[in-house]
Scaffold this motif. Structure first.
Motif, PDB file in Angstrom:
ATOM      1  N   LYS A  76       0.823  -1.211   0.000  1.00 24.15           N
ATOM      2  CA  LYS A  76       0.000   0.000   0.000  1.00 24.15           C
ATOM      3  C   LYS A  76       0.858   1.263   0.000  1.00 24.15           C
ATOM      4  O   LYS A  76       0.416   2.315  -0.474  1.00 24.15           O
ATOM      5  N   LEU A  77       2.074   1.139   0.538  1.00 20.57           N
ATOM      6  CA  LEU A  77       2.993   2.283   0.541  1.00 20.57           C
ATOM      7  C   LEU A  77       3.717   2.451  -0.792  1.00 20.57           C
ATOM      8  O   LEU A  77       4.356   3.474  -1.022  1.00 20.57           O
ATOM      9  N   GLY A  78       3.638   1.417  -1.646  1.00 20.17           N
ATOM     10  CA  GLY A  78       4.262   1.531  -2.962  1.00 20.17           C
ATOM     11  C   GLY A  78       5.469   0.645  -3.177  1.00 20.17           C
ATOM     12  O   GLY A  78       6.353   0.982  -3.971  1.00 20.17           O
ATOM     13  N   ILE A  79       5.516  -0.503  -2.481  1.00 22.54           N
ATOM     14  CA  ILE A  79       6.593  -1.464  -2.692  1.00 22.54           C
ATOM     15  C   ILE A  79       6.032  -2.685  -3.399  1.00 22.54           C
ATOM     16  O   ILE A  79       5.117  -3.338  -2.903  1.00 22.54           O
ATOM     17  N   ALA A  80       6.566  -2.982  -4.575  1.00 26.38           N
ATOM     18  CA  ALA A  80       6.114  -4.132  -5.366  1.00 26.38           C
ATOM     19  C   ALA A  80       7.218  -5.169  -5.422  1.00 26.38           C
ATOM     20  O   ALA A  80       8.395  -4.828  -5.519  1.00 26.38           O
ATOM     21  N   TYR A  81       6.821  -6.450  -5.386  1.00 23.63           N
ATOM     22  CA  TYR A  81       7.804  -7.537  -5.329  1.00 23.63           C
ATOM     23  C   TYR A  81       7.446  -8.628  -6.323  1.00 23.63           C
ATOM     24  O   TYR A  81       6.310  -9.095  -6.361  1.00 23.63           O
ATOM     25  N   ALA A  82       8.415  -9.031  -7.140  1.00 29.41           N
ATOM     26  CA  ALA A  82       8.252 -10.145  -8.072  1.00 29.41           C
ATOM     27  C   ALA A  82       9.056 -11.326  -7.547  1.00 29.41           C
ATOM     28  O   ALA A  82      10.278 -11.250  -7.437  1.00 29.41           O
ATOM     29  N   PHE A  83       8.357 -12.414  -7.223  1.00 30.19           N
ATOM     30  CA  PHE A  83       9.000 -13.586  -6.643  1.00 30.19           C
ATOM     31  C   PHE A  83       9.931 -14.279  -7.643  1.00 30.19           C
ATOM     32  O   PHE A  83       9.707 -14.242  -8.857  1.00 30.19           O
ATOM     33  N   ALA A 145       5.138  -8.479 -15.491  1.00 26.72           N
ATOM     34  CA  ALA A 145       4.213  -7.501 -16.080  1.00 26.72           C
ATOM     35  C   ALA A 145       3.283  -6.920 -15.016  1.00 26.72           C
ATOM     36  O   ALA A 145       2.945  -5.730 -15.055  1.00 26.72           O
ATOM     37  N   SER A 146       2.878  -7.749 -14.042  1.00 24.72           N
ATOM     38  CA  SER A 146       1.998  -7.251 -12.982  1.00 24.72           C
ATOM     39  C   SER A 146       2.712  -6.226 -12.102  1.00 24.72           C
ATOM     40  O   SER A 146       2.097  -5.257 -11.639  1.00 24.72           O
ATOM     41  N   VAL A 147       4.005  -6.432 -11.862  1.00 15.20           N
ATOM     42  CA  VAL A 147       4.782  -5.451 -11.102  1.00 15.20           C
ATOM     43  C   VAL A 147       4.877  -4.147 -11.891  1.00 15.20           C
ATOM     44  O   VAL A 147       4.739  -3.051 -11.324  1.00 15.20           O
ATOM     45  N   LEU A 148       5.088  -4.252 -13.193  1.00 16.65           N
ATOM     46  CA  LEU A 148       5.143  -3.048 -14.026  1.00 16.65           C
ATOM     47  C   LEU A 148       3.814  -2.308 -14.006  1.00 16.65           C
ATOM     48  O   LEU A 148       3.770  -1.075 -14.027  1.00 16.65           O
ATOM     49  N   ALA A 149       2.707  -3.069 -13.942  1.00 17.05           N
ATOM     50  CA  ALA A 149       1.377  -2.454 -13.926  1.00 17.05           C
ATOM     51  C   ALA A 149       1.146  -1.648 -12.657  1.00 17.05           C
ATOM     52  O   ALA A 149       0.362  -0.684 -12.658  1.00 17.05           O
ATOM     53  N   ARG A 150       1.823  -2.020 -11.567  1.00 20.86           N
ATOM     54  CA  ARG A 150       1.651  -1.312 -10.297  1.00 20.86           C
ATOM     55  C   ARG A 150       2.151   0.127 -10.369  1.00 20.86           C
ATOM     56  O   ARG A 150       1.649   0.993  -9.653  1.00 20.86           O
ATOM     57  N   LYS A 151       3.198   0.359 -11.178  1.00 17.17           N
ATOM     58  CA  LYS A 151       3.841   1.672 -11.241  1.00 17.17           C
ATOM     59  C   LYS A 151       4.253   2.133  -9.836  1.00 17.17           C
ATOM     60  O   LYS A 151       4.046   3.279  -9.439  1.00 17.17           O
ATOM     61  N   LEU A 154       8.912   1.684  -5.569  1.00 13.55           N
ATOM     62  CA  LEU A 154      10.006   0.743  -5.376  1.00 13.55           C
ATOM     63  C   LEU A 154       9.583  -0.613  -5.923  1.00 13.55           C
ATOM     64  O   LEU A 154       8.615  -1.208  -5.440  1.00 13.55           O
ATOM     65  N   CYS A 155      10.293  -1.101  -6.937  1.00 18.98           N
ATOM     66  CA  CYS A 155      10.006  -2.399  -7.548  1.00 18.98           C
ATOM     67  C   CYS A 155      11.180  -3.334  -7.292  1.00 18.98           C
ATOM     68  O   CYS A 155      12.318  -3.014  -7.641  1.00 18.98           O
ATOM     69  N   ILE A 156      10.888  -4.496  -6.702  1.00 21.97           N
ATOM     70  CA  ILE A 156      11.913  -5.478  -6.382  1.00 21.97           C
ATOM     71  C   ILE A 156      11.712  -6.696  -7.265  1.00 21.97           C
ATOM     72  O   ILE A 156      10.632  -7.287  -7.295  1.00 21.97           O
ATOM     73  N   PHE A 157      12.758  -7.080  -7.989  1.00 20.82           N
ATOM     74  CA  PHE A 157      12.695  -8.229  -8.903  1.00 20.82           C
ATOM     75  C   PHE A 157      13.736  -9.253  -8.459  1.00 20.82           C
ATOM     76  O   PHE A 157      14.933  -8.972  -8.467  1.00 20.82           O
ATOM     77  N   ASP A 158      13.257 -10.446  -8.075  1.00 16.54           N
ATOM     78  CA  ASP A 158      14.156 -11.497  -7.605  1.00 16.54           C
ATOM     79  C   ASP A 158      14.483 -12.427  -8.770  1.00 16.54           C
ATOM     80  O   ASP A 158      13.648 -13.223  -9.191  1.00 16.54           O
ATOM     81  N   THR A 186      12.484   3.394  -7.998  1.00 18.21           N
ATOM     82  CA  THR A 186      13.727   2.691  -7.718  1.00 18.21           C
ATOM     83  C   THR A 186      13.536   1.235  -8.102  1.00 18.21           C
ATOM     84  O   THR A 186      12.544   0.612  -7.719  1.00 18.21           O
ATOM     85  N   LEU A 187      14.456   0.681  -8.874  1.00 15.25           N
ATOM     86  CA  LEU A 187      14.414  -0.721  -9.275  1.00 15.25           C
ATOM     87  C   LEU A 187      15.514  -1.458  -8.531  1.00 15.25           C
ATOM     88  O   LEU A 187      16.689  -1.131  -8.662  1.00 15.25           O
ATOM     89  N   LEU A 188      15.124  -2.444  -7.729  1.00 14.48           N
ATOM     90  CA  LEU A 188      16.071  -3.272  -6.998  1.00 14.48           C
ATOM     91  C   LEU A 188      15.996  -4.671  -7.595  1.00 14.48           C
ATOM     92  O   LEU A 188      14.972  -5.355  -7.480  1.00 14.48           O
TER      93      LEU A 188
END
Length: 242
Positions: A76-83, A145-151, A154-158, A186-188
């Motif tokens: 909800k704060l804007g952190i997205a995570y791709a497992f 793609a779902s993480v990209l849709a969040r905009k 902070l986007c975290i890609f594992d 920020t892309l992590l």
């Protein structure tokens, strides 16, 4: 901005996984975390995303201490995570997942753009069910793609390269470059891939549960490439500001 201060995580049996990690990732940066298998990279990502609770230390996001928040509250704060291994949701289609991630209905053009960024054709995929209509590699791409849709800020890609073909991987690298150029997110990214390391703004090396080296790509990448015997384990600072 993401700030990690003296973060540690220990398993219930007392086995330490992360020890006194401190780093800062500034807004708009593409930060790649690399290092040997078992060094703590994915554990660090999960702690930042809220899938694990640190044993000690704290995590700040835009100045707010989020250490005790769960993954939903952080989202909800804007952190997205791709497992690394995507979760499959029974009964949902690709369209459903992308619209849930976006928070609103998506046009055919929107769906085509999102799926195109990960090498999929919207006409062939939007109606497929997540739990039965996709291979492992396809599910991985849909989740990205779902993480990209969040905009999200902070986007975290594992390990986003895991399980996808070379063409899609090349498209994914282009997508990361586009995101860095057009957003303040920020892309992590957790990755071993040299091509992803080569587009990073900053590289953080995590080994044996600690930050072993960190800094601009131009400084860190040549060190990694030169040390072929242990290409992801150079020793160095234990605090990173990126």
């Amino acid at each position: 901005m993401l700030t990690v201060e003296h973060l540690a995580w220990t398993l219930p049996d007392g086995n330490p996984i992360l020890s006194d990690i401190s780093l800062t990732a500034k807004d708009g940066k593409l930060v790649v975390v690399t290092g040997p298998n078992g060094g703590g990279k994915t554990s660090l990502a999960k702690l930042i995303a809220g899938l694990r609770t640190p044993t000690s230390g704290r995590i700040l996001f835009n100045g707010q201490d989020i250490s005790a928040l769960d993954i939903t509250e952080r989202a909800k704060l804007g952190i997205a995570y791709a497992f690394q291994q995507p979760v499959r949701f029974k009964g949902l289609t690709v369209r459903d997942l992308l619209e849930i991630a976006a928070g609103h209905p998506l046009s055919e053009d929107d769906l085509c753009e999102l799926l195109g960024k990960v090498g999929l054709c919207a006409d062939e995929y939007v109606s497929r069910e997540l739990d039965s209509g996709l291979s492992g590699g396809e599910m991985k791409r849909v989740e990205i793609a779902s993480v990209l849709a969040r905009k999200a800020p902070l986007c975290i890609f594992d390990e986003p390269e895991a399980g996808i073909d070379l063409w899609s991987f090349a498209r994914l690298v282009e997508t990361f470059q586009d995101l860095r150029a057009t957003r303040q997110s920020t892309l992590l990214v957790i990755s071993h891939q040299e091509r992803i390391l080569s587009i990073a703004d900053e590289i953080i090396v995590v080994a044996e549960g600690r930050v072993r080296q960190a800094g601009p790509r131009a400084l860190i990448l040549p060190m990694l490439l030169a040390d072929e015997s242990t290409p992801r384990c150079p020793l160095g600072k234990e605090r990173a500001t990126v």
